[in-house]
Write an enzyme that holds these catalytic residues in place. Structure first.
Site, PDB file in Angstrom:
ATOM      1  N   LYS A   1       0.823  -1.214   0.000  1.00  0.00           N
ATOM      2  CA  LYS A   1       0.000   0.000   0.000  1.00  0.00           C
ATOM      3  C   LYS A   1       0.862   1.273   0.000  1.00  0.00           C
ATOM      4  CE  LYS A   1      -3.734  -2.355  -0.429  1.00  0.00           C
ATOM      5  NZ  LYS A   1      -4.247  -3.372   0.412  1.00  0.00           N
TER       6      LYS A   1
HETATM    7  C1  LIG Z   1      -5.478  -4.431   0.586  1.00  0.00           C
HETATM    8  C2  LIG Z   1      -6.938  -4.267   0.540  1.00  0.00           C
HETATM    9  C3  LIG Z   1      -7.756  -4.592   1.628  1.00  0.00           C
HETATM   10  C4  LIG Z   1      -7.251  -5.333   2.828  1.00  0.00           C
HETATM   11  O1  LIG Z   1      -6.250  -4.679   3.518  1.00  0.00           O
HETATM   12  P1  LIG Z   1      -5.462  -5.476   4.663  1.00  0.00           P
HETATM   13  O2  LIG Z   1      -4.788  -4.365   5.435  1.00  0.00           O
HETATM   14  O3  LIG Z   1      -4.490  -6.358   3.967  1.00  0.00           O
HETATM   15  O4  LIG Z   1      -6.448  -6.210   5.471  1.00  0.00           O
HETATM   16  C5  LIG Z   1      -9.092  -4.277   1.581  1.00  0.00           C
HETATM   17  N1  LIG Z   1      -9.627  -3.703   0.495  1.00  0.00           N
HETATM   18  C6  LIG Z   1      -8.890  -3.406  -0.585  1.00  0.00           C
HETATM   19  C7  LIG Z   1      -9.543  -2.747  -1.757  1.00  0.00           C
HETATM   20  C8  LIG Z   1      -7.520  -3.698  -0.611  1.00  0.00           C
HETATM   21  O5  LIG Z   1      -6.795  -3.442  -1.700  1.00  0.00           O
END
Ligand SMILES: *Cc1c(COP(=O)(O)O)cnc(C)c1O
Length: 386
Positions: A188
């Protein structure tokens, strides 16, 4: 003989980790206070200031944030929750975690975001909430979505996993809907290894999220071993183990101040890609909409598979042979085995999400990329598509 564009493999979504956070993690280890502690509190305060929301609560992931958001906002077994099929499965999985039913509404092909007109068609007396997903960092049509929600008394929980920096018509994502969930997973825009955050203006929800994320122990239970003396606690809800640790927050408190610098770098890479791919059989992502900030989390062109007569998977494999790692965001959630089996979904249900699902490929966009890496991606895409 095949000579790849690069000698070494370029990992998709590799995070940029710098010295100050490495030192901070080591300091945490030396301090001996490695679980939830003062750095978590500091990171929450910084994040609250960054988004402008009244409350920010850190958790172990965005998935945990979405799950607890459902619980505190009153989504119960048998309720329906409307969301986008063009998302990571976690968005829909958490709906099933509380026994509710995920109801998908198709997306717009250009923005790849949930279409408010499709949301309206899916509302029933059982609808309780909407989870818009700001795909790739582009804000959803929040004015329209909030209007629907107010009219039908629905809760809006935003999946802002891609959208930490996103601004919609002058409003920072984080205090538009009722609850907003962010991710600091390794790919992210900023990272804590694993980690998430919820922002809300509702004080009661924020307090319950903190409590439910740590076994449902009465507030501040993590402080029970500090030098103010041991404090007894009560379990007031059968909660979860979703707390963020100081090792994770140590990364966040140094990454967050660099978030705009990293965004500028991804904007630069985005512009180079747009320029370089003109004339190739692909559709570059639509430019950001006026009066918004796009968080540029993913660069997701659509490959013109009809024109080239090859599948996206073949193109992805060919890029891999050039030593370029890519991602797919996303295979439409309704096409996953569980969702087909449980809700009877099939091809044809969400034509726009399927169109994207078949053609999309995510090229490397991390702030970590050197100019040479970007050049390699461009050379490989040109080689594979021409
Ligand atoms: C990465 C992601 C998540 C989940 O995030 P985590 O922190 O890994 O639980 C949820 N929604 C979207 C659209 C994502 O890309």
């Amino acid at each position: 003989m095949h000579t790849p564009v690069r000698d070494t493999f370029l990992v998709f979504g590799a995070p940029l980790i710098e010295e100050p956070e490495i030192r901070e993690v080591v300091d945490v280890l030396r301090s001996g206070w490695v679980s939830t502690g003062p750095r978590v509190g500091k990171f929450e305060e910084m994040f609250r200031d960054y988004t402008g929301a009244r409350h920010a609560r850190s958790l172990s992931s965005c998935t945990a944030a979405l799950h607890l958001s459902m619980i505190v906002s009153g989504v119960r077994a048998g309720d329906e929750v409307i969301t986008s099929p063009m998302t990571f499965a976690a968005t829909a999985n958490v709906i099933t975690h509380v026994g509710a039913v995920p109801v998908f509404a198709d997306v717009d092909r250009r923005t790849m975001n949930i279409d408010p007109a499709e949301i309206r068609k899916k509302i029933t007396p059982r609808t309780k909430a909407i989870i818009p997903v700001h795909f790739a960092g582009r804000p959803c049509a929040m004015d329209e979505i909030m209007a629907i929600a107010r009219e039908r008394r629905l809760v809006v929980i935003e999946d802002a996993a891609h959208a930490i920096e996103t601004v919609y018509r002058g409003k920072k994502v984080g205090h538009i809907g009722d609850l907003t969930c962010f991710s600091f997973y390794v790919t992210k825009n900023i990272i804590t290894g694993e980690g998430g955050m919820v922002t809300t203006d509702n004080e009661d929800w924020a307090a319950r999220i903190e409590m439910y994320g740590l076994h449902g122990m009465s507030k501040g239970a993590w402080r029970r071993y500090t030098d103010d003396g041991f404090k007894h606690y009560q379990v007031v809800y059968p909660g979860y183990k979703y707390n963020m640790t100081d090792m994770q927050a140590a990364l966040g408190i140094h990454q967050l101040p660099r978030i705009e610098r990293y965004l500028r770098r991804r904007e630069e890479i985005w512009r180079r890609y747009d320029e370089a791919f003109k004339g190739l059989p692909l559709t570059t992502p639509a430019p950001p909409d006026p009066d918004t900030v796009h968080a540029r989390h993913l660069y997701t062109p659509l490959i013109d598979i009809d024109r080239i007569g090859r599948s996206r998977d073949e193109i992805q494999a060919a890029l891999h042979r050039e030593n370029i790692g890519t991602g797919i965001h996303f295979m439409s959630v309704h096409l996953h085995d569980y969702y087909r089996r449980t809700y009877g979904h099939a091809r044809g249900d969400f034509p726009n999400a399927e169109y994207i699902s078949d053609r999309t490929i995510s090229l490397p966009l991390s702030a970590k990329l050197a100019d040479g890496d970007v050049g390699d991606v461009i050379a490989a895409v040109r080689k594979v598509l021409s």
